[in-house]
Design a protein around this motif. Sequence first.
Motif, PDB file in Angstrom:
ATOM      1  N   ALA A 186      22.438  35.237  46.488  1.00  0.00           N
ATOM      2  CA  ALA A 186      21.481  35.004  47.580  1.00  0.00           C
ATOM      3  C   ALA A 186      20.840  36.306  48.042  1.00  0.00           C
ATOM      4  CB  ALA A 186      22.177  34.308  48.742  1.00  0.00           C
ATOM      5  N   TRP A 187      21.660  37.368  48.208  1.00  0.00           N
ATOM      6  CA  TRP A 187      21.114  38.653  48.626  1.00  0.00           C
ATOM      7  C   TRP A 187      20.214  39.249  47.548  1.00  0.00           C
ATOM      8  CZ3 TRP A 187      20.593  40.020  53.313  1.00  0.00           C
ATOM      9  CH2 TRP A 187      21.517  39.652  54.272  1.00  0.00           C
ATOM     10  N   ALA A 217      27.868  42.779  48.760  1.00  0.00           N
ATOM     11  CA  ALA A 217      28.291  41.480  48.243  1.00  0.00           C
ATOM     12  C   ALA A 217      28.829  41.603  46.823  1.00  0.00           C
ATOM     13  CB  ALA A 217      27.102  40.503  48.276  1.00  0.00           C
ATOM     14  N   LEU A 218      28.225  42.448  46.013  1.00  0.00           N
ATOM     15  CA  LEU A 218      28.712  42.649  44.645  1.00  0.00           C
ATOM     16  C   LEU A 218      30.101  43.287  44.650  1.00  0.00           C
ATOM     17  CD1 LEU A 218      25.434  43.875  42.886  1.00  0.00           C
ATOM     18  CD2 LEU A 218      26.599  41.681  42.557  1.00  0.00           C
ATOM     19  N   GLU A 219      30.296  44.286  45.548  1.00  0.00           N
ATOM     20  CA  GLU A 219      31.619  44.910  45.661  1.00  0.00           C
ATOM     21  C   GLU A 219      32.661  43.892  46.133  1.00  0.00           C
ATOM     22  OE1 GLU A 219      31.098  48.156  48.289  1.00  0.00           O
ATOM     23  OE2 GLU A 219      29.928  49.372  46.878  1.00  0.00           O
ATOM     24  N   ARG A 220      32.257  43.034  47.068  1.00  0.00           N
ATOM     25  CA  ARG A 220      33.178  42.019  47.579  1.00  0.00           C
ATOM     26  C   ARG A 220      33.523  41.014  46.473  1.00  0.00           C
ATOM     27  NH1 ARG A 220      30.025  40.018  51.180  1.00  0.00           N
ATOM     28  NH2 ARG A 220      30.349  41.766  52.609  1.00  0.00           N
ATOM     29  N   ALA A 221      32.509  40.622  45.691  1.00  0.00           N
ATOM     30  CA  ALA A 221      32.756  39.680  44.596  1.00  0.00           C
ATOM     31  C   ALA A 221      33.686  40.284  43.558  1.00  0.00           C
ATOM     32  CB  ALA A 221      31.425  39.277  43.951  1.00  0.00           C
ATOM     33  N   GLU A 222      33.535  41.572  43.301  1.00  0.00           N
ATOM     34  CA  GLU A 222      34.407  42.250  42.329  1.00  0.00           C
ATOM     35  C   GLU A 222      35.842  42.263  42.827  1.00  0.00           C
ATOM     36  OE1 GLU A 222      34.615  46.523  39.941  1.00  0.00           O
ATOM     37  OE2 GLU A 222      32.879  46.022  41.179  1.00  0.00           O
ATOM     38  N   ARG A 223      36.019  42.533  44.132  1.00  0.00           N
ATOM     39  CA  ARG A 223      37.383  42.536  44.693  1.00  0.00           C
ATOM     40  C   ARG A 223      37.989  41.142  44.633  1.00  0.00           C
ATOM     41  NH1 ARG A 223      34.964  45.659  48.794  1.00  0.00           N
ATOM     42  NH2 ARG A 223      35.068  43.874  50.225  1.00  0.00           N
ATOM     43  N   LYS A 224      37.180  40.118  44.948  1.00  0.00           N
ATOM     44  CA  LYS A 224      37.696  38.752  44.922  1.00  0.00           C
ATOM     45  C   LYS A 224      38.045  38.321  43.495  1.00  0.00           C
ATOM     46  CE  LYS A 224      37.322  38.174  49.317  1.00  0.00           C
ATOM     47  NZ  LYS A 224      38.546  38.156  50.144  1.00  0.00           N
ATOM     48  N   ALA A 225      37.261  38.816  42.525  1.00  0.00           N
ATOM     49  CA  ALA A 225      37.574  38.505  41.119  1.00  0.00           C
ATOM     50  C   ALA A 225      38.919  39.099  40.741  1.00  0.00           C
ATOM     51  CB  ALA A 225      36.464  39.043  40.213  1.00  0.00           C
ATOM     52  N   ARG A 263      49.943  28.594  42.530  1.00  0.00           N
ATOM     53  CA  ARG A 263      48.736  27.972  41.999  1.00  0.00           C
ATOM     54  C   ARG A 263      47.673  27.773  43.111  1.00  0.00           C
ATOM     55  NH1 ARG A 263      51.232  23.245  38.004  1.00  0.00           N
ATOM     56  NH2 ARG A 263      51.664  24.638  36.220  1.00  0.00           N
ATOM     57  N   LYS A 264      48.142  27.331  44.274  1.00  0.00           N
ATOM     58  CA  LYS A 264      47.203  27.160  45.395  1.00  0.00           C
ATOM     59  C   LYS A 264      46.575  28.487  45.802  1.00  0.00           C
ATOM     60  CE  LYS A 264      48.935  22.940  47.542  1.00  0.00           C
ATOM     61  NZ  LYS A 264      49.464  22.322  48.774  1.00  0.00           N
ATOM     62  N   ALA A 265      47.392  29.548  45.771  1.00  0.00           N
ATOM     63  CA  ALA A 265      46.864  30.874  46.099  1.00  0.00           C
ATOM     64  C   ALA A 265      45.824  31.299  45.071  1.00  0.00           C
ATOM     65  CB  ALA A 265      47.997  31.899  46.172  1.00  0.00           C
ATOM     66  N   ALA A 266      46.089  30.990  43.794  1.00  0.00           N
ATOM     67  CA  ALA A 266      45.135  31.319  42.738  1.00  0.00           C
ATOM     68  C   ALA A 266      43.834  30.531  42.910  1.00  0.00           C
ATOM     69  CB  ALA A 266      45.739  31.043  41.376  1.00  0.00           C
ATOM     70  N   GLU A 267      43.944  29.231  43.301  1.00  0.00           N
ATOM     71  CA  GLU A 267      42.750  28.408  43.524  1.00  0.00           C
ATOM     72  C   GLU A 267      41.919  28.933  44.695  1.00  0.00           C
ATOM     73  OE1 GLU A 267      44.228  24.512  44.057  1.00  0.00           O
ATOM     74  OE2 GLU A 267      44.754  24.199  41.928  1.00  0.00           O
ATOM     75  N   ARG A 268      42.633  29.322  45.770  1.00  0.00           N
ATOM     76  CA  ARG A 268      41.907  29.870  46.926  1.00  0.00           C
ATOM     77  C   ARG A 268      41.190  31.162  46.556  1.00  0.00           C
ATOM     78  NH1 ARG A 268      46.573  28.231  49.798  1.00  0.00           N
ATOM     79  NH2 ARG A 268      47.363  30.371  49.750  1.00  0.00           N
ATOM     80  N   GLU A 326      32.448  32.005  46.122  1.00  0.00           N
ATOM     81  CA  GLU A 326      31.609  32.177  47.327  1.00  0.00           C
ATOM     82  C   GLU A 326      30.994  33.565  47.370  1.00  0.00           C
ATOM     83  OE1 GLU A 326      34.263  31.342  50.489  1.00  0.00           O
ATOM     84  OE2 GLU A 326      34.205  29.158  50.213  1.00  0.00           O
ATOM     85  N   ALA A 327      31.776  34.581  46.993  1.00  0.00           N
ATOM     86  CA  ALA A 327      31.263  35.948  46.994  1.00  0.00           C
ATOM     87  C   ALA A 327      30.143  36.109  45.966  1.00  0.00           C
ATOM     88  CB  ALA A 327      32.390  36.938  46.711  1.00  0.00           C
ATOM     89  N   GLU A 328      30.310  35.470  44.799  1.00  0.00           N
ATOM     90  CA  GLU A 328      29.261  35.527  43.774  1.00  0.00           C
ATOM     91  C   GLU A 328      27.990  34.832  44.252  1.00  0.00           C
ATOM     92  OE1 GLU A 328      30.569  34.048  39.965  1.00  0.00           O
ATOM     93  OE2 GLU A 328      30.398  36.087  39.168  1.00  0.00           O
TER      94      GLU A 328
END
Length: 488
Positions: free
Chosen positions: A460-461, A406-414, A441-446, A453-455
Amino acid sequence: METAALVVVLVIALALFFDFTNGFHDTANAMATPIATGALKPKTAVLLAAVLNLVGAFLSTEVSKTVSGGIINESAVGHTLLPELIFAGLIGAITWNMLTWLLGLPSSSSHALFGGLIGATIVGFSASGINFGVVLSKVILPALIAPLTAGVIAYVATKVAYGLTRRYDGKPDGRSGFRWGQIFTSSMVALSHGTNDAQKTMGVITLALITVGWQSGDPGSPEYHNPEFWVIVACAGTIALGTYLGGWRIIRTLGKGLTEVKPAQGFAAESSTAATILASSAFGFALSTTQVASGSVIGSGLGRRGSTVRWRTAGRIAVGWLLTLPAAGLVGALAAVMVRWLGGWGVAIDAVLAVVIIVGLFLRSRRNAVTHANAMSDVAESGHAVELPEVPGPTRRTSRIELMRALERAERKADDAERAAKRAKKLKKSGGTPSEVKAARKAAERAAQKYAEAEKAAAAWEELSASRRARAKLAEWDLGVDDQEGAR
């Protein structure tokens, strides 16, 4: 003397019948879990149990000597009425055994035997006729300690078994190799049942032979209370026959109680049961194999991740165990009263009443045939004392692995969110069309939302990896099991 000899013959016949009921009453102790997990087919399992009960009866005589030369104080009692009182005690044991078998109550054949003998002896000669020190050290204390010990061993063994095979979590047949181990462990349980339970009947017959002088050897010798060879053969053959012929009534009832037993859990429970009974037999402790096997099943169930105890069910089983000794003692005492008041006629009346009760209970059992849909064995009943989730919650190790992911996923999403925001700014500065800027802008918001969500998932984990209670809340429970427990 002729009357005493006749009574001894009746005692031997009744003791062998008790041995037979012990066989069919306790078959499931050895073969409940291997049949439930598919390690053995029912017919093969019962035949194997019968053969190993036969073999086990020849391995030791320590428990037999406890019964024949320890529980009843022969020097205080004398031999005048002892055969008649043994007969009365056996009536108490068999009556309680048959009644609990009919009603499906958890009970112990061994404690029924001891209760019947103790109750009859107290009525016949007063409390001085019982060696309460032996009863406490070799019957009562083992009855309290052995199930607890077996449960602890089974709990640890289950934890170890699941820990060593953790990589198979989530694969239904990942631990099916334990089924092969169960063939060995269930065989050891059947063997240990023969070494302990068959000897109790040998001890009763030996005690009856001693009272009329039919026991060979020097009365002052420590080997005097060893059973005769023909007694060993008769008891071994009878309990084996009872195991094979009567075991089907119990075996057919196992579908309800033990369907949730997994191979690793069954392997641990049987190993614990066999080790506890064999060790106790070597020391002459007269255990209840039903109680030991039930303790192992409960302990192994608690060893599985996410399990909880149904205290109401466990309490009902414990009450059934506690009632066995005094209830059989009461029936044995009532039979002994007839002997004290009426002498030989009392023995005859007891014999007639015993036949009537046994035949009546058997005929009553035929009216309501036992099937997998309406009854279960004592050991299967103990399986309901532990409630297991359909899908256990994640382990700490699993939680930590998922946390890292989850941390790796959050880093990628960041990184994705940052790149999307830069692209939107760049388009705006370079004079991109309004539609292009809006889309960026919409792509940046998504991307920013996915990062949030990843964070949140990572947090949670992180909480799950630190809290056992939080992990347990993720278990998925089968509501049907809870509904069945509530109905019971």
